[in-house]
Enzyme design. Structure first.
Site, PDB file in Angstrom:
ATOM      1  N   ARG A  55      -5.936  -7.959  -4.929  1.00 51.88           N
ATOM      2  CA  ARG A  55      -4.506  -7.837  -4.879  1.00 51.88           C
ATOM      3  C   ARG A  55      -3.694  -8.983  -4.899  1.00 51.88           C
ATOM      4  NH1 ARG A  55      -0.682  -4.528  -0.624  1.00 51.88           N
ATOM      5  NH2 ARG A  55       1.078  -4.668  -1.836  1.00 51.88           N
ATOM      6  N   ARG A  66      -2.072  -0.477  -6.803  1.00 50.77           N
ATOM      7  CA  ARG A  66      -2.604  -1.725  -6.180  1.00 50.77           C
ATOM      8  C   ARG A  66      -3.824  -1.438  -5.648  1.00 50.77           C
ATOM      9  NH1 ARG A  66       1.981   0.464  -3.893  1.00 50.77           N
ATOM     10  NH2 ARG A  66       1.630   1.228  -1.811  1.00 50.77           N
ATOM     11  N   ASP A  69      -3.482  -1.899  -0.096  1.00 52.28           N
ATOM     12  CA  ASP A  69      -2.317  -2.043   0.662  1.00 52.28           C
ATOM     13  C   ASP A  69      -2.796  -1.965   2.190  1.00 52.28           C
ATOM     14  OD1 ASP A  69       0.218  -2.706   1.467  1.00 52.28           O
ATOM     15  OD2 ASP A  69       0.930  -0.774   0.974  1.00 52.28           O
ATOM     16  N   ASP A  71      -1.230  -2.571   5.940  1.00 49.62           N
ATOM     17  CA  ASP A  71       0.114  -2.685   6.475  1.00 49.62           C
ATOM     18  C   ASP A  71      -0.032  -2.415   8.173  1.00 49.62           C
ATOM     19  OD1 ASP A  71       2.042  -2.675   4.342  1.00 49.62           O
ATOM     20  OD2 ASP A  71       1.720  -0.236   4.347  1.00 49.62           O
TER      21      ASP A  71
END
Length: 135
Positions: A55, A66, A69, A71
């Site tokens: 990424r 992507r 991810d 978070d």
């Protein structure tokens, strides 16, 4: 030295894409960890993991495809807003793809004064499908 201990992991969920709708469905999950890292150090580690999966945040389209991810949704009861990190995640309560797996592992968790379970009850879960787990 261990930087984090896994406390809980949700199932994987196939979810409709967010933002840019003309792309494949995403796979989402949530984990709960225990760590001695501060929030910024933890975010740095998460970004390093994303980079290992190819990424490149500087070259991607916002809300586009992507490889990974990661978070940071909440960190204890920390509330902060810096250029790099806002806690709790500012859009967590708007995203069923976050709350469905989070509710599986921590339905009574209170974030910014709201329980995960009650926040999820306000959202549509249409298109979110729990994927089969390993045998």
């Amino acid at each position: 030295m261990t930087q984090a201990a896994l406390l809980a992991r949700s199932s994987d969920y196939a979810t409709p894409p967010w933002g840019e709708a003309q792309q494949a469905r995403f796979v989402n999950a949530c984990i709960e960890i225990e760590t001695g890292l501060d929030p910024h150090a933890l975010l740095f580690i998460l970004h390093k993991i994303e980079a290992r999966f190819s990424r490149d945040r500087t070259r991607e389209t916002r809300w586009g495809p992507r490889t990974l991810d990661l978070d940071l949704i909440a960190y204890d009861d920390v509330s902060m807003q810096t250029p790099e990190l806002t806690l709790p995640h500012p859009m967590a309560f708007e995203r069923a793809f976050v709350l469905v797996p989070l509710a599986e592992i921590a339905p009574d968790r209170v974030i910014a004064g709201r329980s995960v379970k009650s926040a999820l009850a306000q959202l549509s879960t249409e298109g979110i499908e729990r994927l089969p787990g390993p045998d």
